[in-house]
Design a protein around this motif. Structure first.
Motif, PDB file in Angstrom:
ATOM      1  N   PHE A 138      -1.698   9.470   6.676  1.00 18.22           N
ATOM      2  CA  PHE A 138      -0.642   8.946   5.814  1.00 18.22           C
ATOM      3  C   PHE A 138      -0.170  10.025   4.862  1.00 18.22           C
ATOM      4  O   PHE A 138      -0.988  10.791   4.337  1.00 18.22           O
TER       5      PHE A 138
ATOM      6  N   SER B 108       1.890   8.182  -0.962  1.00 20.07           N
ATOM      7  CA  SER B 108       3.032   7.419  -1.473  1.00 20.07           C
ATOM      8  C   SER B 108       2.673   6.939  -2.884  1.00 20.07           C
ATOM      9  O   SER B 108       1.711   6.186  -3.047  1.00 20.07           O
TER      10      SER B 108
ATOM     11  N   HIS C 237     -16.809   2.241   3.319  1.00 19.88           N
ATOM     12  CA  HIS C 237     -16.532   3.304   2.348  1.00 19.88           C
ATOM     13  C   HIS C 237     -17.702   4.293   2.401  1.00 19.88           C
ATOM     14  O   HIS C 237     -18.858   3.884   2.315  1.00 19.88           O
TER      15      HIS C 237
ATOM     16  N   ARG D 233     -13.220   9.037  -5.238  1.00 19.29           N
ATOM     17  CA  ARG D 233     -13.874   8.537  -4.026  1.00 19.29           C
ATOM     18  C   ARG D 233     -15.410   8.563  -4.131  1.00 19.29           C
ATOM     19  O   ARG D 233     -16.110   7.919  -3.381  1.00 19.29           O
TER      20      ARG D 233
ATOM     21  N   VAL E 277       0.814  -1.217   0.000  1.00 22.64           N
ATOM     22  CA  VAL E 277       0.000   0.000   0.000  1.00 22.64           C
ATOM     23  C   VAL E 277       0.847   1.267   0.000  1.00 22.64           C
ATOM     24  O   VAL E 277       0.502   2.253  -0.647  1.00 22.64           O
TER      25      VAL E 277
ATOM     26  N   VAL F  23      -4.526  -1.641  -3.948  1.00 20.62           N
ATOM     27  CA  VAL F  23      -5.244  -2.834  -3.471  1.00 20.62           C
ATOM     28  C   VAL F  23      -6.035  -3.568  -4.573  1.00 20.62           C
ATOM     29  O   VAL F  23      -5.919  -4.792  -4.709  1.00 20.62           O
TER      30      VAL F  23
ATOM     31  N   ARG G  76       2.219   4.869  -6.088  1.00 23.69           N
ATOM     32  CA  ARG G  76       2.264   3.435  -6.362  1.00 23.69           C
ATOM     33  C   ARG G  76       2.245   3.208  -7.861  1.00 23.69           C
ATOM     34  O   ARG G  76       1.274   3.571  -8.530  1.00 23.69           O
TER      35      ARG G  76
HETATM   36  N1  SAM Z   1     -10.430  -0.074   1.872  1.00 24.94           N
HETATM   37  C1  SAM Z   1     -10.182   0.872   2.836  1.00 24.94           C
HETATM   38  C2  SAM Z   1     -10.843   2.200   2.439  1.00 24.94           C
HETATM   39  O1  SAM Z   1     -11.278   2.404   1.373  1.00 24.94           O
HETATM   40  O2  SAM Z   1     -10.857   3.065   3.268  1.00 24.94           O
HETATM   41  C3  SAM Z   1      -8.723   1.107   3.159  1.00 24.94           C
HETATM   42  C4  SAM Z   1      -7.678   0.238   2.612  1.00 24.94           C
HETATM   43  S1  SAM Z   1      -6.077   0.918   2.541  1.00 24.94           S
HETATM   44  C5  SAM Z   1      -5.160  -0.525   2.703  1.00 24.94           C
HETATM   45  C6  SAM Z   1      -5.848   1.751   4.078  1.00 24.94           C
HETATM   46  C7  SAM Z   1      -5.527   3.190   3.938  1.00 24.94           C
HETATM   47  O3  SAM Z   1      -4.260   3.353   3.351  1.00 24.94           O
HETATM   48  C8  SAM Z   1      -6.449   3.990   3.040  1.00 24.94           C
HETATM   49  O4  SAM Z   1      -7.632   4.355   3.663  1.00 24.94           O
HETATM   50  C9  SAM Z   1      -5.605   5.182   2.676  1.00 24.94           C
HETATM   51  O5  SAM Z   1      -5.765   6.222   3.612  1.00 24.94           O
HETATM   52  C10 SAM Z   1      -4.193   4.643   2.793  1.00 24.94           C
HETATM   53  N2  SAM Z   1      -3.543   4.541   1.470  1.00 24.94           N
HETATM   54  C11 SAM Z   1      -3.888   3.747   0.432  1.00 24.94           C
HETATM   55  N3  SAM Z   1      -3.078   3.986  -0.614  1.00 24.94           N
HETATM   56  C12 SAM Z   1      -2.185   4.937  -0.235  1.00 24.94           C
HETATM   57  C13 SAM Z   1      -1.108   5.603  -0.867  1.00 24.94           C
HETATM   58  N4  SAM Z   1      -0.778   5.352  -2.130  1.00 24.94           N
HETATM   59  N5  SAM Z   1      -0.419   6.534  -0.154  1.00 24.94           N
HETATM   60  C14 SAM Z   1      -0.739   6.806   1.134  1.00 24.94           C
HETATM   61  N6  SAM Z   1      -1.755   6.213   1.773  1.00 24.94           N
HETATM   62  C15 SAM Z   1      -2.482   5.288   1.100  1.00 24.94           C
END
Ligand code: SAM
Ligand code: SF4
Length: 466
Positions: free
Chosen positions: A362, A365, A266, A305, A78, A194, A367
């Motif tokens: 966070f 980052s 969500h 979103r 992630v 994800v 990806r």
């Molecule tokens: N499915 C959940 C949702 O939609 O809220 C969260 C899954 S994700 C593994 C957990 C959190 O990681 C997300 O809510 C987001 O804030 C953060 N996240 C995901 N991708 C990210 C990225 N590229 N950079 C920073 N934070 C990220």
């Protein structure tokens, strides 16, 4: 939408044959296994299944990699930081592999689902003998058998979006358990890896979930957390007349004294129907983790979103109207490409307005493979860091105020472990999942108790059993 495919009984039986075959190889050898999990609760739940299979194959668990005959890293993709740590950990094992060439080092999970990482492991990490992706988890016994008997490296990153029922599980000690209700994600938020590494949404059948819950309650678990990337989508792929609110009601009817939690919701799919079910089901903890990511409508649009900040505020108002004591938490990304000072201030404003009990913040980052990775980004790392720190400071003030409001209150707690300090020797959780350190006579881990909050701090409440 086609119904999710379940791994056939025949295929699973075949894997149990390999469990027996590996047991025959390990018999009398007292082999030990070490596992380490990066990332989310879904990864932890997956590791518990791998530990279950290892246990059936005759391995004992150890918490020291240097003592282990089998070492597994279940990885997260992630954020870059999690990937770097996984590579760092595996890199540090090269000398162990040289000293003990028979030790099997394995890597699985989301990183193993990405071509670039697979190539890197193949080329630069010869100490890794087994690599398998999230879709191949249920084939682990046959993969390990091949490593042990063919004495060569095995890579399996293939597989379909299948659901495997009936795998053995070795859960962490304590009164809490994870229960996956669905896998994968269809949302494709533009920053997120994800959906690419965990595949499309597929829901487990309600009767399988209920059976697992009944077994957990019978085994004495007191807090069961339903897991899915977006639990509010539950059931959409099943072709049955059931949604997540219905599932909560069905599970609430299972007899026993326990709390049900769930994550993650969500906002685009959270609904008054869900909050009604939460409010009416006495076993469903009054706690909601509802990530909003950004308070700026423009950033939310570019994140894909599919809600606005005001729609989010309306959801929170509805949840609080139906459950006045509900505990709220959220995820926020700071520094999404193109985030301006004004966008960030809208995020701060939402935090001030809602007053969350807990925030997971966070730094964005990038990806590779996700749309946002190619978006233009103007803010400097220093600016992003400063925003991040401003957010933490604002949230700390809110948490201090919210925690202080618990002073003198009587709360029901689930005691879940031991604490470090001698004055409050146990840890516990409130129904809202707040951390509490507890003191008092005859406290047992795994029991519900009534306690009075006698001290508060930023990170923890302190209570006396009554
Ligand atoms: N499915 C959940 C949702 O939609 O809220 C969260 C899954 S994700 C593994 C957990 C959190 O990681 C997300 O809510 C987001 O804030 C953060 N996240 C995901 N991708 C990210 C990225 N590229 N950079 C920073 N934070 C990220
Ligand atoms: Fe990632 Fe968005 Fe799916 Fe959550 S809902 S897992 S943030 S794509």
């Amino acid at each position: 939408m086609p119904s999710p495919v379940t791994v056939s009984e025949e295929q699973l039986k075949n894997q149990f044959t390999y469990i027996d075959a590996v047991s025959a190889l390990t018999r009398g050898k007292q082999l030990r296994a070490y596992t380490h999990t990066f990332g989310c609760q879904q990864n932890e739940a997956d590791t518990e299944r791998i530990r279950g299979m290892l246990h059936e194959m005759g391995y004992c668990m150890t918490d020291r990699p240097e003592d282990a005959d089998f070492i597994l890293y279940n990885t997260c993709a992630v954020r870059e930081h999690a990937e770097d740590r996984a590579f760092g950990n595996i890199g540090a094992l090269s000398h162990l592999k040289k000293q003990r060439p028979d030790v099997v080092i394995a890597l699985c999970g989301c990183m193993a689902q990405q071509e670039k990482n697979v190539e890197k492991i193949k080329k630069s990490y010869p100490q890794v003998s087994l690599l398998f992706g999230t879709h191949a988890l249920w084939r682990f016994p046959s993969l390990l058998y091949r490593v042990l008997t063919e004495k060569k490296r095995v890579f399996d990153i293939g597989g379909e979006d299948d659901i495997a029922e009936g795998l053995p599980v070795l859960r962490a000690q304590g009164p809490k358990a994870w229960l996956s209700i669905m896998y994968g994600c269809n949302n494709f938020c533009t920053y997120c890896i994800v959906p690419y590494v965990r595949g499309r949404e597929r829901s487990r059948r309600p009767e399988e979930i209920e059976k697992e819950l009944r077994d957990l309650v019978a085994a004495g678990y007191k807090e069961i957390t339903l897991l899915g990337q977006n639990v509010n989508s539950y059931g959409k792929d099943l072709g049955l007349d059931i949604d997540f609110a219905d599932l909560l009601r069905r599970l609430n009817a299972v007899p026993g004294d326990f709390w049900l939690r769930f994550m993650t919701s969500h906002p685009k799919d959270a609904s008054p129907r869900l909050f009604d079910a939460m409010a009416q089901c006495e076993k469903v903890a009054k706690q909601l983790h509802l990530p909003f990511q950004s308070g700026s409508d423009e950033i939310l649009r570019r994140m894909n979103r599919r809600y606005t900040a005001d729609e989010y505020r309306a959801l929170i108002a509805d949840a609080r109207a139906k459950m006045p004591d509900i505990t709220l938490s959220s995820d926020i990304i700071v520094g999404f490409p193109g985030e301006t000072e004004e966008d960030f201030e809208q995020t701060l404003q939402l935090v001030e307005d809602v007053r969350f009990d807990l925030l997971f913040t966070f730094l964005y980052s990038p990806r590779s493979g996700t749309p946002a990775a190619s978006y233009e980004d103007n803010a400097t790392p220093q600016e992003k860091q400063q925003r991040f720190e401003r957010l933490l400071k604002a949230q700390d003030a809110i948490v201090a105020e919210r925690q202080a409001a618990y002073q003198g209150k009587t709360v029901r707690l689930l005691v879940d472990g031991t604490a470090k300090g001698p004055d409050y020797p146990f840890t516990a959780r409130t129904e809202g999942n707040l951390l509490v350190c507890v003191r008092g006579a005859d406290i047992e881990i795994g029991s519900f108790i009534e306690a009075e909050i006698d001290k508060t701090s930023l990170r923890c409440l302190f209570a006396r059993k009554i």
